[in-house]
Motif scaffolding. Sequence first.
Motif, PDB file in Angstrom:
ATOM      1  N   ALA A 283       0.796  -1.227   0.000  1.00  0.00           N
ATOM      2  CA  ALA A 283       0.000   0.000   0.000  1.00  0.00           C
ATOM      3  C   ALA A 283       0.825   1.271   0.000  1.00  0.00           C
ATOM      4  N   HIS A 284       2.063   1.207   0.546  1.00  0.00           N
ATOM      5  CA  HIS A 284       2.811   2.449   0.769  1.00  0.00           C
ATOM      6  C   HIS A 284       4.269   2.321   0.341  1.00  0.00           C
ATOM      7  N   LEU A 285       4.878   3.496   0.115  1.00  0.00           N
ATOM      8  CA  LEU A 285       6.303   3.615  -0.146  1.00  0.00           C
ATOM      9  C   LEU A 285       6.865   4.594   0.878  1.00  0.00           C
ATOM     10  N   ASP A 286       7.692   4.101   1.795  1.00  0.00           N
ATOM     11  CA  ASP A 286       8.310   4.962   2.800  1.00  0.00           C
ATOM     12  C   ASP A 286       9.707   5.315   2.330  1.00  0.00           C
ATOM     13  N   VAL A 287       9.986   6.622   2.258  1.00  0.00           N
ATOM     14  CA  VAL A 287      11.179   7.111   1.574  1.00  0.00           C
ATOM     15  C   VAL A 287      12.046   7.930   2.523  1.00  0.00           C
ATOM     16  N   ALA A 288      13.295   7.494   2.683  1.00  0.00           N
ATOM     17  CA  ALA A 288      14.277   8.234   3.478  1.00  0.00           C
ATOM     18  C   ALA A 288      15.284   8.852   2.515  1.00  0.00           C
ATOM     19  N   VAL A 289      15.448  10.157   2.593  1.00  0.00           N
ATOM     20  CA  VAL A 289      16.347  10.888   1.703  1.00  0.00           C
ATOM     21  C   VAL A 289      17.524  11.417   2.509  1.00  0.00           C
ATOM     22  N   GLU A 290      18.709  11.217   2.012  1.00  0.00           N
ATOM     23  CA  GLU A 290      19.916  11.677   2.687  1.00  0.00           C
ATOM     24  C   GLU A 290      19.858  13.195   2.893  1.00  0.00           C
ATOM     25  N   GLY A 291      20.120  13.621   4.141  1.00  0.00           N
ATOM     26  CA  GLY A 291      20.100  15.041   4.462  1.00  0.00           C
ATOM     27  C   GLY A 291      18.771  15.547   4.975  1.00  0.00           C
ATOM     28  N   LYS A 292      17.730  14.675   4.974  1.00  0.00           N
ATOM     29  CA  LYS A 292      16.417  15.073   5.473  1.00  0.00           C
ATOM     30  C   LYS A 292      16.038  14.188   6.657  1.00  0.00           C
ATOM     31  N   ARG A 293      15.503  14.801   7.697  1.00  0.00           N
ATOM     32  CA  ARG A 293      15.191  14.072   8.927  1.00  0.00           C
ATOM     33  C   ARG A 293      13.940  13.204   8.785  1.00  0.00           C
TER      34      ARG A 293
ATOM     35  N   ALA B  84      -0.065   4.631  -9.100  1.00  0.00           N
ATOM     36  CA  ALA B  84       0.572   5.386 -10.188  1.00  0.00           C
ATOM     37  C   ALA B  84       0.866   6.824  -9.780  1.00  0.00           C
ATOM     38  N   ALA B  85      -0.117   7.473  -9.123  1.00  0.00           N
ATOM     39  CA  ALA B  85       0.084   8.867  -8.714  1.00  0.00           C
ATOM     40  C   ALA B  85       1.182   8.977  -7.660  1.00  0.00           C
ATOM     41  N   GLY B  86       1.186   8.044  -6.708  1.00  0.00           N
ATOM     42  CA  GLY B  86       2.208   8.070  -5.667  1.00  0.00           C
ATOM     43  C   GLY B  86       3.594   7.834  -6.224  1.00  0.00           C
ATOM     44  N   ARG B  87       3.705   6.907  -7.165  1.00  0.00           N
ATOM     45  CA  ARG B  87       5.014   6.634  -7.760  1.00  0.00           C
ATOM     46  C   ARG B  87       5.522   7.808  -8.582  1.00  0.00           C
TER      47      ARG B  87
ATOM     48  N   THR C 218       7.568   0.446  -8.880  1.00  0.00           N
ATOM     49  CA  THR C 218       8.321   1.604  -8.387  1.00  0.00           C
ATOM     50  C   THR C 218       9.653   1.718  -9.110  1.00  0.00           C
ATOM     51  N   VAL C 219      10.339   0.598  -9.288  1.00  0.00           N
ATOM     52  CA  VAL C 219      11.628   0.609 -10.003  1.00  0.00           C
ATOM     53  C   VAL C 219      11.442   1.145 -11.416  1.00  0.00           C
ATOM     54  N   ARG C 220      10.399   0.703 -12.085  1.00  0.00           N
ATOM     55  CA  ARG C 220      10.158   1.162 -13.455  1.00  0.00           C
ATOM     56  C   ARG C 220       9.836   2.654 -13.511  1.00  0.00           C
TER      57      ARG C 220
END
Length: 315
Positions: free
Chosen positions: A16-26, A35-38, A63-65
């Motif tokens: 259901a979800h994609l949890d995303v950790a980005v370097e430099g962001k807490r 589709a919209a979320g990706r 998501t990879v695509r």
Amino acid sequence: MHAPRTFMVGIDVSKAHLDVAVEGKRAVVRFDSDAAGRAALAAAVAGAELVVVEATGGYEMATVRALMAADSPVAVVNPRQIRDFARASDRLAKTDQVDARVILHFARAMRPAQIPHIDDGRIALAALVTRRRQLIDMAVAEKNRLEHAPQAVAVLIGETLAALKAQLARVDAAIALAIEAEPDMAARRDLLLTVPGIGEVGAAVLIAELPELGGIDDKKLAALVGVAPMAHDSGAWRGQRHIAGGRATVRCALYTATLSAIRCSPAIKAFYKRLRDAGKPPKVALVAAMRKLIIMINTILKRHTPWNEPQQHGC
């Protein structure tokens, strides 16, 4: 001129979800796995040096695509690697947000290899190869049941086996058509079929499930397949080397090919015999022959030249 890519991203994928950790962001940001979320995710991580996604039973592929379509470099890693890294880093808590951060830390520390671009043709082929393997597994299970089944049940099992055989024939035909429809895959298949021990099924598995073949160095390839010996040493003690990890389905196809190559290929046969004559156990010699064969295949695809060893009678 493209701006330099300066940060990494870790993504924990669920249905259901994609949890995303980005370097430099807490904060870990959550996107819907649709589709919209990706699309929103791809925009949010544009410019990343590497986006690392944990393999999650196929849920990660859309998501990879989407990321690849947005020109983001992507690495897909084995969940076991992430779990081992988390334990080694003393990160024992487990939530989706924690997992995303662990994947990010793994990306920074280990810098996994970027996977090649995945096109629709290879995705379709991979699905067909997977379905073929499922049909074989189901047929084996039914045959095992048949051994002790009473007559009335045996008839029903026979009907199932006939249906599985018919579907397997259709899948084999679809695999051949899928490869023929893509010039690059057809060219790779033709090269692979020149290798002793590689047949249509083995070639399809290697094309679908080892796209890195021909594009990475030999040591990384051996580790990727799972035929690289891992050290077990401590101080002066030297433990026995064992293979570990890797892509089991590719390794199974390579195992079958190597058994045939030991009979048919003078080079592989001589290599295997030399190890056995030196006192190496059969399993050790066979794994070494598997490693040699996949490295030779890697060279063939890198150079776009067919196997040129004279074929022996019976191959």
